[in-house]
Design an enzyme around this catalytic site. Structure first.
Site, PDB file in Angstrom:
ATOM      1  N   HIS A 126       0.844  -1.202   0.000  1.00 16.57           N
ATOM      2  CA  HIS A 126       0.000   0.000   0.000  1.00 16.57           C
ATOM      3  C   HIS A 126       0.882   1.257   0.000  1.00 16.57           C
ATOM      4  O   HIS A 126       0.365   2.367   0.118  1.00 16.57           O
ATOM      5  CB  HIS A 126      -0.894   0.033   1.246  1.00 16.57           C
ATOM      6  CG  HIS A 126      -2.022  -0.960   1.222  1.00 16.57           C
ATOM      7  ND1 HIS A 126      -2.724  -1.272   0.081  1.00 16.57           N
ATOM      8  CD2 HIS A 126      -2.594  -1.695   2.215  1.00 16.57           C
ATOM      9  CE1 HIS A 126      -3.666  -2.163   0.360  1.00 16.57           C
ATOM     10  NE2 HIS A 126      -3.598  -2.444   1.647  1.00 16.57           N
ATOM     11  N   ARG A 148      -9.612   3.682  -7.327  1.00 14.03           N
ATOM     12  CA  ARG A 148     -11.071   3.606  -7.264  1.00 14.03           C
ATOM     13  C   ARG A 148     -11.666   4.997  -7.101  1.00 14.03           C
ATOM     14  O   ARG A 148     -11.014   5.902  -6.542  1.00 14.03           O
ATOM     15  CB  ARG A 148     -11.412   2.742  -6.035  1.00 14.03           C
ATOM     16  CG  ARG A 148     -12.838   2.396  -5.884  1.00 14.03           C
ATOM     17  CD  ARG A 148     -13.034   1.484  -4.689  1.00 14.03           C
ATOM     18  NE  ARG A 148     -14.391   0.942  -4.757  1.00 14.03           N
ATOM     19  CZ  ARG A 148     -14.932   0.169  -3.841  1.00 14.03           C
ATOM     20  NH1 ARG A 148     -14.245  -0.183  -2.771  1.00 14.03           N
ATOM     21  NH2 ARG A 148     -16.158  -0.276  -3.973  1.00 14.03           N
ATOM     22  N   LYS A 287     -19.567  -5.364  -0.100  1.00 13.25           N
ATOM     23  CA  LYS A 287     -20.669  -5.218  -1.052  1.00 13.25           C
ATOM     24  C   LYS A 287     -20.176  -5.400  -2.491  1.00 13.25           C
ATOM     25  O   LYS A 287     -20.876  -5.923  -3.339  1.00 13.25           O
ATOM     26  CB  LYS A 287     -21.281  -3.837  -0.882  1.00 13.25           C
ATOM     27  CG  LYS A 287     -22.733  -3.746  -1.178  1.00 13.25           C
ATOM     28  CD  LYS A 287     -23.253  -2.439  -0.589  1.00 13.25           C
ATOM     29  CE  LYS A 287     -24.741  -2.312  -0.674  1.00 13.25           C
ATOM     30  NZ  LYS A 287     -25.167  -1.027  -0.100  1.00 13.25           N
TER      31      LYS A 287
HETATM   32  P1  A3P Z   1     -16.804  -2.396  -0.672  1.00 13.16           P
HETATM   33  O1  A3P Z   1     -16.511  -2.033   0.746  1.00 13.16           O
HETATM   34  O2  A3P Z   1     -17.241  -1.207  -1.494  1.00 13.16           O
HETATM   35  O3  A3P Z   1     -17.746  -3.534  -0.805  1.00 13.16           O
HETATM   36  P2  A3P Z   1      -9.457  -4.041  -0.566  1.00 13.16           P
HETATM   37  O4  A3P Z   1      -9.384  -5.427  -1.025  1.00 13.16           O
HETATM   38  O5  A3P Z   1      -8.458  -3.109  -1.215  1.00 13.16           O
HETATM   39  O6  A3P Z   1      -9.462  -3.942   0.915  1.00 13.16           O
HETATM   40  O7  A3P Z   1     -10.864  -3.449  -1.081  1.00 13.16           O
HETATM   41  C1  A3P Z   1     -12.054  -3.884  -0.491  1.00 13.16           C
HETATM   42  C2  A3P Z   1     -13.202  -3.548  -1.416  1.00 13.16           C
HETATM   43  O8  A3P Z   1     -13.177  -4.445  -2.530  1.00 13.16           O
HETATM   44  C3  A3P Z   1     -14.531  -3.776  -0.722  1.00 13.16           C
HETATM   45  O9  A3P Z   1     -15.439  -2.864  -1.355  1.00 13.16           O
HETATM   46  C4  A3P Z   1     -14.822  -5.219  -1.084  1.00 13.16           C
HETATM   47  O10 A3P Z   1     -16.174  -5.595  -0.931  1.00 13.16           O
HETATM   48  C5  A3P Z   1     -14.387  -5.228  -2.541  1.00 13.16           C
HETATM   49  N1  A3P Z   1     -14.069  -6.584  -3.031  1.00 13.16           N
HETATM   50  C6  A3P Z   1     -13.413  -7.570  -2.370  1.00 13.16           C
HETATM   51  N2  A3P Z   1     -13.339  -8.667  -3.133  1.00 13.16           N
HETATM   52  C7  A3P Z   1     -13.953  -8.372  -4.298  1.00 13.16           C
HETATM   53  C8  A3P Z   1     -14.219  -9.110  -5.498  1.00 13.16           C
HETATM   54  N3  A3P Z   1     -13.837 -10.378  -5.635  1.00 13.16           N
HETATM   55  N4  A3P Z   1     -14.886  -8.486  -6.501  1.00 13.16           N
HETATM   56  C9  A3P Z   1     -15.284  -7.201  -6.385  1.00 13.16           C
HETATM   57  N5  A3P Z   1     -15.071  -6.454  -5.260  1.00 13.16           N
HETATM   58  C10 A3P Z   1     -14.423  -7.026  -4.240  1.00 13.16           C
END
Ligand code: A3P
Length: 321
Positions: A126, A148, A287
């Site tokens: 990160h 994003r 979500k």
């Molecule tokens: P939301 O909180 O909007 O649902 P990171 O992996 O960088 O922590 O990001 C988390 C975000 O990615 C969350 O968004 C999560 O739900 C979403 N996410 C995780 N796995 C995913 C997948 N396989 N496809 C789409 N979105 C995903």
């Protein structure tokens, strides 16, 4: 005698601010705000990490799609092992430099990475491009960056902070204030995005693959093919089923329902390194939608974020929506 903390001489004099009204505070290191543990990991990464020219580095700000992209990169590179994602969380297949490999200010023993047989290592971070170790910047390793829409990011980040027992909760107002002022863990958000965007435009060609969560959602299969090409393992015209299978396994619905990703009690089975992971794996799948900010942010909050985004990204050619 009390044992000193790693890098305390460097960290103690740094400017410090509270975040979310409760400890721990954020420390400003070279223009970015971090928790103390992240700076310890960052400095240890600088001191110890030796990149290989074949490394693939997945870079992102937290909550922008890291977990999804980890699954995709892992299965694109290790096609024969993609079913591993049905029993192992992506964060154990692809370790983070500063959060798991060099946490506690020193190198840690490898996680699951030694169990994969890919031709290259896939690592994640990160850290902003501006603070990657010079050894990484000078190497030939490839970088895949995901970002994003800042409004969806902040809603996801806020949910993560409130749902996660390892963090002190912040209010939505505090989170929005954090993205607007730049003071949030890992921030300023837009400086992070711009660091990788600039490198994509000005660095060696084909070094940075820059994508957005929204584009990945819109055309996941197309991006799986483009990533395969970028990583030197392209899919052929007859590989449609393989691409579709990767998209399916890595999809939100599949990943969220994988036992190990939804039941925290099973985490103990994943190895001793679990104690090094400072978050609950369950909270990574919330979500998975584009535009969810409309359900949470007031008009005033939207205007504030849009204004900062416009100012920060002006002239960059980048529009995050
Ligand atoms: P939301 O909180 O909007 O649902 P990171 O992996 O960088 O922590 O990001 C988390 C975000 O990615 C969350 O968004 C999560 O739900 C979403 N996410 C995780 N796995 C995913 C997948 N396989 N496809 C789409 N979105 C995903």
């Amino acid at each position: 005698m009390e044992e000193s903390e790693p890098y305390e001489d460097l960290i103690n004099p740094l400017p410090t601010v509270p975040f979310g009204g409760s400890p721990p505070p954020l420390h400003q290191y070279k223009g970015f705000w971090f928790r103390k543990q992240t700076i310890q990991g960052l400095l240890a990464t600088h001191d110890h990490f030796v990149p290989l020219p074949t490394d693939v580095l997945l870079c992102s700000f937290q909550k922008t799609g890291t977990t999804w992209l980890k699954s995709l990169l892992f299965s694109i590179i290790n096609r024969h092992l993609k079913d591993s994602l049905l029993s192992i969380n992506p964060h154990f297949l692809i370790p983070s430099l500063e959060l798991t490999m060099y946490t506690d200010g020193k190198p840690q023993s490898p996680l699951f990475i030694e169990k994969t047989s890919s031709s290259c290592r896939i690592l994640s971070t990160h850290l902003p491009y501006q603070l990657l170790p010079p050894s990484v910047k000078d190497s030939d390793c490839k970088i895949v960056y995901i970002t994003r829409n800042p409004k969806d990011f902040i809603v996801s980040f806020w949910h993560f902070m409130v749902s996660n027992k390892h963090h002190h909760p912040v209010s939505l107002e505090e989170a929005v204030d954090g993205i607007c002022t730049g003071v949030l863990p890992g921030g300023p958000y837009f400086n992070h995005v711009l660091g990788y965007w600039k490198e994509r435009l000005e660095g060696p060609s084909k070094r940075v693959f820059f994508l957005t969560y929204e584009d990945l959602k819109r055309n996941t299969a197309g991006h799986v093919r483009r990533l395969g090409e970028f990583l030197g393992c392209p899919f052929g015209v007859d590989d449609e089923n393989e691409v579709d299978e990767i998209v399916r396994i890595c999809s939100f619905d599949t990943m969220r329902n994988v036992e190990v990703n939804k039941d925290e009690k099973l985490l103990g089975a994943m190895g001793k390194s679990i104690s090094l992971v400072p978050f609950s794996l369950k909270s990574l799948f919330r979500k998975g939608e584009v535009g969810d900010h409309e359900n949470y942010l007031s008009q005033e909050m939207i205007e504030c974020i849009d204004k900062v985004a416009k100012e920060k990204l002006s002239g960059s050619g980048l529009n995050l929506g």
